[in-house]
Design a protein around this motif. Structure first.
Motif, PDB file in Angstrom:
ATOM      1  N   PRO A 172       0.799  -1.235   0.000  1.00 40.90           N
ATOM      2  CA  PRO A 172       0.000   0.000   0.000  1.00 40.90           C
ATOM      3  C   PRO A 172       0.833   1.287   0.000  1.00 40.90           C
ATOM      4  CG  PRO A 172       0.047  -0.944   2.186  1.00 40.90           C
ATOM      5  CD  PRO A 172       0.826  -1.887   1.315  1.00 40.90           C
ATOM      6  N   ASN A 173       1.854   1.336  -0.852  1.00 40.66           N
ATOM      7  CA  ASN A 173       2.651   2.556  -1.011  1.00 40.66           C
ATOM      8  C   ASN A 173       2.103   3.356  -2.181  1.00 40.66           C
ATOM      9  OD1 ASN A 173       4.030   0.045  -2.351  1.00 40.66           O
ATOM     10  ND2 ASN A 173       4.516   1.789  -3.653  1.00 40.66           N
ATOM     11  N   SER A 174       2.533   4.596  -2.289  1.00 35.57           N
ATOM     12  CA  SER A 174       2.191   5.431  -3.436  1.00 35.57           C
ATOM     13  C   SER A 174       2.937   4.879  -4.655  1.00 35.57           C
ATOM     14  CB  SER A 174       2.622   6.850  -3.087  1.00 35.57           C
ATOM     15  OG  SER A 174       2.365   7.703  -4.134  1.00 35.57           O
ATOM     16  N   LYS A 175       2.211   4.705  -5.782  1.00 32.88           N
ATOM     17  CA  LYS A 175       2.801   4.035  -6.955  1.00 32.88           C
ATOM     18  C   LYS A 175       3.698   4.985  -7.736  1.00 32.88           C
ATOM     19  CE  LYS A 175       0.351   0.406  -5.955  1.00 32.88           C
ATOM     20  NZ  LYS A 175       0.936  -0.423  -4.872  1.00 32.88           N
ATOM     21  N   THR A 176       4.988   4.924  -7.480  1.00 39.21           N
ATOM     22  CA  THR A 176       5.934   5.808  -8.159  1.00 39.21           C
ATOM     23  C   THR A 176       7.198   5.040  -8.547  1.00 39.21           C
ATOM     24  OG1 THR A 176       7.031   6.445  -6.092  1.00 39.21           O
ATOM     25  CG2 THR A 176       5.175   7.812  -6.792  1.00 39.21           C
ATOM     26  N   ALA A 177       7.972   5.613  -9.482  1.00 38.24           N
ATOM     27  CA  ALA A 177       9.261   5.019  -9.849  1.00 38.24           C
ATOM     28  C   ALA A 177      10.204   5.048  -8.648  1.00 38.24           C
ATOM     29  CB  ALA A 177       9.870   5.792 -11.021  1.00 38.24           C
ATOM     30  N   ALA A 178      10.064   6.089  -7.824  1.00 41.44           N
ATOM     31  CA  ALA A 178      10.889   6.195  -6.623  1.00 41.44           C
ATOM     32  C   ALA A 178      10.620   5.023  -5.686  1.00 41.44           C
ATOM     33  CB  ALA A 178      10.605   7.519  -5.922  1.00 41.44           C
ATOM     34  N   ALA A 179       9.340   4.631  -5.570  1.00 43.61           N
ATOM     35  CA  ALA A 179       8.992   3.474  -4.743  1.00 43.61           C
ATOM     36  C   ALA A 179       9.599   2.202  -5.342  1.00 43.61           C
ATOM     37  CB  ALA A 179       7.473   3.345  -4.629  1.00 43.61           C
ATOM     38  N   ALA A 180       9.505   2.056  -6.668  1.00 46.06           N
ATOM     39  CA  ALA A 180      10.071   0.874  -7.329  1.00 46.06           C
ATOM     40  C   ALA A 180      11.581   0.798  -7.102  1.00 46.06           C
ATOM     41  CB  ALA A 180       9.741   0.897  -8.823  1.00 46.06           C
ATOM     42  N   ALA A 181      12.239   1.955  -7.059  1.00 44.47           N
ATOM     43  CA  ALA A 181      13.690   1.975  -6.803  1.00 44.47           C
ATOM     44  C   ALA A 181      13.984   1.421  -5.412  1.00 44.47           C
ATOM     45  CB  ALA A 181      14.232   3.397  -6.949  1.00 44.47           C
ATOM     46  N   GLN A 238       4.110   9.199   6.777  1.00 41.54           N
ATOM     47  CA  GLN A 238       4.951  10.155   7.504  1.00 41.54           C
ATOM     48  C   GLN A 238       6.066  10.622   6.568  1.00 41.54           C
ATOM     49  OE1 GLN A 238       4.207  11.242  10.616  1.00 41.54           O
ATOM     50  NE2 GLN A 238       2.393   9.976  10.215  1.00 41.54           N
ATOM     51  N   PRO A 239       6.401  11.913   6.598  1.00 40.10           N
ATOM     52  CA  PRO A 239       7.500  12.390   5.759  1.00 40.10           C
ATOM     53  C   PRO A 239       8.795  11.623   6.050  1.00 40.10           C
ATOM     54  CG  PRO A 239       6.268  14.235   6.652  1.00 40.10           C
ATOM     55  CD  PRO A 239       5.730  12.995   7.323  1.00 40.10           C
ATOM     56  N   LEU A 240       9.545  11.297   4.981  1.00 37.44           N
ATOM     57  CA  LEU A 240      10.824  10.597   5.110  1.00 37.44           C
ATOM     58  C   LEU A 240      11.757  11.303   4.122  1.00 37.44           C
ATOM     59  CD1 LEU A 240      12.192   8.118   6.454  1.00 37.44           C
ATOM     60  CD2 LEU A 240      11.363   6.733   4.557  1.00 37.44           C
ATOM     61  N   GLU A 241      12.274  12.472   4.551  1.00 35.36           N
ATOM     62  CA  GLU A 241      12.910  13.386   3.606  1.00 35.36           C
ATOM     63  C   GLU A 241      14.416  13.144   3.481  1.00 35.36           C
ATOM     64  OE1 GLU A 241      11.464  17.237   4.967  1.00 35.36           O
ATOM     65  OE2 GLU A 241       9.551  16.872   3.956  1.00 35.36           O
ATOM     66  N   THR A 242      14.915  13.259   2.256  1.00 36.77           N
ATOM     67  CA  THR A 242      16.326  13.001   1.981  1.00 36.77           C
ATOM     68  C   THR A 242      17.207  14.164   2.443  1.00 36.77           C
ATOM     69  OG1 THR A 242      15.757  11.659   0.054  1.00 36.77           O
ATOM     70  CG2 THR A 242      18.009  12.532   0.136  1.00 36.77           C
ATOM     71  N   PHE A 243      16.733  15.376   2.200  1.00 30.17           N
ATOM     72  CA  PHE A 243      17.595  16.536   2.429  1.00 30.17           C
ATOM     73  C   PHE A 243      17.339  17.132   3.820  1.00 30.17           C
ATOM     74  CE2 PHE A 243      16.918  15.934  -2.091  1.00 30.17           C
ATOM     75  CZ  PHE A 243      18.221  15.798  -2.509  1.00 30.17           C
ATOM     76  N   PRO A 275      16.906   6.793  -2.351  1.00 28.43           N
ATOM     77  CA  PRO A 275      17.831   7.710  -1.685  1.00 28.43           C
ATOM     78  C   PRO A 275      18.124   7.399  -0.214  1.00 28.43           C
ATOM     79  CG  PRO A 275      15.680   8.703  -1.830  1.00 28.43           C
ATOM     80  CD  PRO A 275      15.547   7.345  -2.461  1.00 28.43           C
ATOM     81  N   ALA A 276      17.777   6.189   0.286  1.00 27.60           N
ATOM     82  CA  ALA A 276      17.941   5.907   1.725  1.00 27.60           C
ATOM     83  C   ALA A 276      19.388   6.134   2.188  1.00 27.60           C
ATOM     84  CB  ALA A 276      17.495   4.480   2.042  1.00 27.60           C
ATOM     85  N   GLY A 277      20.357   5.670   1.385  1.00 27.94           N
ATOM     86  CA  GLY A 277      21.768   5.824   1.774  1.00 27.94           C
ATOM     87  C   GLY A 277      22.169   7.292   1.852  1.00 27.94           C
ATOM     88  N   LEU A 278      21.755   8.044   0.836  1.00 32.25           N
ATOM     89  CA  LEU A 278      22.029   9.483   0.789  1.00 32.25           C
ATOM     90  C   LEU A 278      21.375  10.198   1.971  1.00 32.25           C
ATOM     91  CD1 LEU A 278      23.178  11.849  -0.928  1.00 32.25           C
ATOM     92  CD2 LEU A 278      20.967  11.916  -2.125  1.00 32.25           C
ATOM     93  N   ARG A 279      20.146   9.790   2.288  1.00 36.19           N
ATOM     94  CA  ARG A 279      19.421  10.408   3.404  1.00 36.19           C
ATOM     95  C   ARG A 279      20.179  10.211   4.722  1.00 36.19           C
ATOM     96  NH1 ARG A 279      14.824   7.505   3.269  1.00 36.19           N
ATOM     97  NH2 ARG A 279      15.423   6.105   4.945  1.00 36.19           N
ATOM     98  N   LYS A 280      20.653   8.986   4.950  1.00 37.89           N
ATOM     99  CA  LYS A 280      21.376   8.714   6.197  1.00 37.89           C
ATOM    100  C   LYS A 280      22.653   9.541   6.268  1.00 37.89           C
ATOM    101  CE  LYS A 280      19.164   4.331   6.706  1.00 37.89           C
ATOM    102  NZ  LYS A 280      19.084   3.087   5.932  1.00 37.89           N
ATOM    103  N   LEU A 281      23.349   9.638   5.140  1.00 36.33           N
ATOM    104  CA  LEU A 281      24.581  10.427   5.073  1.00 36.33           C
ATOM    105  C   LEU A 281      24.303  11.900   5.390  1.00 36.33           C
ATOM    106  CD1 LEU A 281      27.519   9.736   4.083  1.00 36.33           C
ATOM    107  CD2 LEU A 281      26.848  10.804   1.924  1.00 36.33           C
ATOM    108  N   LEU A 282      23.280  12.460   4.742  1.00 37.32           N
ATOM    109  CA  LEU A 282      22.988  13.884   4.906  1.00 37.32           C
ATOM    110  C   LEU A 282      22.446  14.211   6.299  1.00 37.32           C
ATOM    111  CD1 LEU A 282      21.383  14.671   1.428  1.00 37.32           C
ATOM    112  CD2 LEU A 282      23.656  15.306   2.231  1.00 37.32           C
TER     113      LEU A 282
END
Ligand code: FAD
Ligand code: UQ1
Length: 412
Positions: free
Chosen positions: A303-312, A360-365, A400-407
Motif C-alpha cells: 500500500p505505497n504510493s505508486k511511483t518510480a521512486a517506490a520501485a527503486a 509520515q514524511p521521510l525526507e532526503t535533504f 535515496p535511503a543511503g544518501l538520506r542517512k549520510l545527509l
C-alpha cells in the motif's frame, strides 16, 4: 517452449532494474524478460512533455538498448498465468516455465471507461492527457491554443500511478497562462475523486497554500463520468452523493484516466487480491501464496504510493529476498513503503514530497521539504532522467535511503 531460473514479467521501471541486478550474478539467459513493448518510456518526463519543457523523443529509448544484455528478452505478452505449474502462456502461444517469477506489469490506463473521452482525445478539441504517449503532446497544444474559459484537471476514482501528476500539470498550465497574459480570462479547477488534495498532511497543507495563492478552485470527491466533446462539456459525479451530477463547460480538459492492473494478472484469482493487484507481503514483497513469486512497482498490492521512486526502493529488497530464495538462505530485507513525488508547482519550482507506508514524511535533504524550491525542480528536470537511464535501469539505484542517512549524520 522456454524455461528459465527467473522470469521477469514486464520490463518497465521495476522489472528492468531487478533484471539488471539479477543478471549480474546469474548466468547468461538465466533471466528471461517478457515484455511486448519495443520502447521503454521514462514516464515521469510526461509531466514536463505536457508542459512543453521537453520533446516526447526525450522520454523513451529502444527497449533492446535498455534491457540487460545478459538476460533474454522475449518480445511478447503474458496472456495467462499458471502459478501452480510455474508456467505462463503468451499471446503467441508459447509457454515459459520458471523457477522464480517477478511480477512487474505496471498499471494500464483505461481511457475507454469514460464515455466520450477517447473521441475527445482523438479529435481536435480541448481534451488532453499526460498519462499516455499518444496524447501527452496534445496537452501543450491545448495550452497554447487556450484563449478563455474553464481549464479543468481531473483525478479518477481508481488507484493511479504518481498521484501528484494530475495536479502538477494544473500548476504548469496556471503559470503558462499567466505568462501569456491570459490568466484573467481563465477559471482553473482541480476536480479530484479523493477527499484530500494529497495523502500526506505536511505536503497537503503546503499545496492548499499554493492553490489558494494562485486562485485555483479545488473540488473534492468529484469524479469525471462523461465527456461531450461536440459541445465541450464534462460531466462529474459527486462521490458523496452518488446520482448528483454536474455538467461543466470546458476550454481545456486534462484527464487522468481510471487505471487497473493488466487483465491476465487482475483476472487471476490465485495471484491477485480482490482489487486486482499482485497479492504480496508489504514487508518482503514476496507473494502471500506462492513463495517463488515476487512483485515490484505499480502492480503490487503493497500500500505505497505508486511511483518510480517506490520501485527503486523496492528493487533492492526484492533482489535480496529473491536471491536468498534462489540460494535457499534466510532473508529479512524489509521495504518501508518509501515513495517520492516531485510536486512540480511551476516552471521553476517543485515541492519534493517523500514519505513511507505510514504517510509520515521521510525526507532526503536536511531541510524541510514542504517548500517550493528551484533546486528540487532542477533535480526533477535534469538529475532524475540521468539517474534513471544510467543508474536505475542498470541496477545501481536503490532509492535515496543511503544518501538520506549520510545527509542526516550531523543532526544525530
Ligand atoms: P511500468 O514502468 O509501467 O512497466 C510495466 C511494463 O509491463 C511495461 O513495459 C509493459 O509493456 C509491460 N506489460 C504490461 N502488460 C504486460 C503483459 N501482459 N505481459 C508482459 N509485459 C506486460 N514516478 C516517480 O517516481 N516520480 C515522478 O515524478 C513520476 N511522474 C509520473 C508522471 C506520469 C504522467 C506518469 C504516467 C507516471 C509517473 N511516475 C512517476 C510513475 C512511474 O512512471 C511508475 O510508478 C513506474 O514506471 C512503475 O514501474 P513499473 O515497473 O511498475 O511499471
Ligand atoms: C527517485 O528515486 C526516483 O526514482 C528513480 C524518482 O523517479 C523518477 C523520483 O522522482 C525521485 C524524486 C526519486 C528520489 C531521489 C532523490 C535523490 C531524492
Amino acid at each position: 517452449h522456454h524455461s528459465c531460473r527467473v522470469l521477469v514479467v514486464g520490463g518497465g521501471t521495476g522489472g528492468c532494474a531487478v533484471a539488471a541486478k539479477l543478471s549480474k550474478v546469474l548466468k547468461k539467459n538465466e533471466v528471461i524478460i517478457l515484455d511486448p513493448s519495443d520502447r521503454h518510456y521514462y514516464q515521469p518526463l510526461f509531466t514536463l512533455v505536457g508542459g512543453g519543457i521537453y520533446n516526447l523523443e526525450k522520454s523513451f529509448k529502444q527497449q533492446k538498448d535498455v534491457l540487460p544484455k545478459d538476460a533474454l528478452w522475449i518480445q511478447d505478452r503474458v496472456t495467462e498465468f499458471i502459478p501452480k505449474a510455474n508456467r505462463v502462456r503468451t499471446s503467441e502461444n508459447h509457454e515459459i516455465e520458471y523457477d522464480f517469477m517477478l511480477l512487474a506489469l505496471g498499471l494500464e490506463t483505461n481511457y475507454e471507461k469514460i464515455p466520450g473521452l477517447l473521441e475527445g482525445l482523438q479529435t481536435w478539441s480541448g481534451v488532453c492527457s499526460n498519462y499516455s504517449d499518444k496524447y501527452v503532446e496534445k496537452t501543450f497544444q491545448v495550452m497554447k491554443n487556450f484563449e478563455s474559459g474553464n481549464a479543468i484537471f481531473t483525478y479518477p476514482d481508481s488507484p493511479v500511478k504518481c498521484p501528484g501528476a494530475p495536479q502538477k500539470i494544473c500548476y504548469l498550465t496556471e503559470e503558462y497562462l499567466r505568462k501569456q497574459g491570459k490568466r484573467d480570462k481563465a477559471t482553473i479547477m482541480y476536480n479530484t475523486s479523493l477527499p484530500v488534495i494529497f495523502g500526506v498532511k505536511k505536503y497537503a497543507d503546503a499545496l492548499w497554500n499554493v492553490v489558494e495563492s494562485r486562485d485555483i478552485q479545488v473540488n473534492l470527491r468529484r469524479n469525471l463520468v462523461e465527456v461531450k466533446p461536440d459541445v465541450n462539456e464534462a460531466v462529474f459525479e459527486n462521490l458523496d452523493n452518488p446520482g448528483e451530477k454536474t455538467t461543466i463547460e470546458y476550454s481545456m480538459l486534462h484527464v487522468t484516466p481510471p487505471m487497473s492492473t493488466p487483465a491476465p494478472l487482475r483476472n487471476n484469482k490465485e495471484l491477485s487480491n480482490p482489487a486486482g493487484f499482485a497479492d504480496v507481503d508489504p514487508d518482503s514483497l514476496a507473494h502471500n501464496k506462492f513463495p517463488n513469486v515476487f512483485a515490484i512497482g505499480d502492480c503490487s498490492s503493497s500500500p505505497n504510493s505508486k511511483t518510480a521512486a517506490a520501485a527503486a526502493a523496492q528493487s533492492v529488497v526484492v533482489y535480496r529476498n529473491l536471491l536468498a530464495a534462489i540460494n535457499g538462505t534466510e532473508s529479512e530485507h524489509i521495504y518501508d513503503g518509501y515513495a517520492s513525488c516531485p510536486l512540480v508547482t511551476g516552471y521553476s519550482k517543485c515541492i519534493l514530497a517523500e514519505f513511507d507506508y505510514k504517510l509520515q514524511p521521510l525526507e532526503t535533504f536536511p531541510i524541510s521539504q514542504d517548500k517550493e524550491m528551484l533546486s528540487m525542480y532542477l533535480l526533477k528536470k535534469l538529475f532524475m532522467p540521468y539517474l534513471y537511464w544510467n543508474l536505475m535501469l542498470n541496477g545501481y539505484w536503490n532509492g535515496p535511503a543511503g544518501l538520506r542517512k549520510l545527509l542526516h549524520l550531523n543532526w544525530k
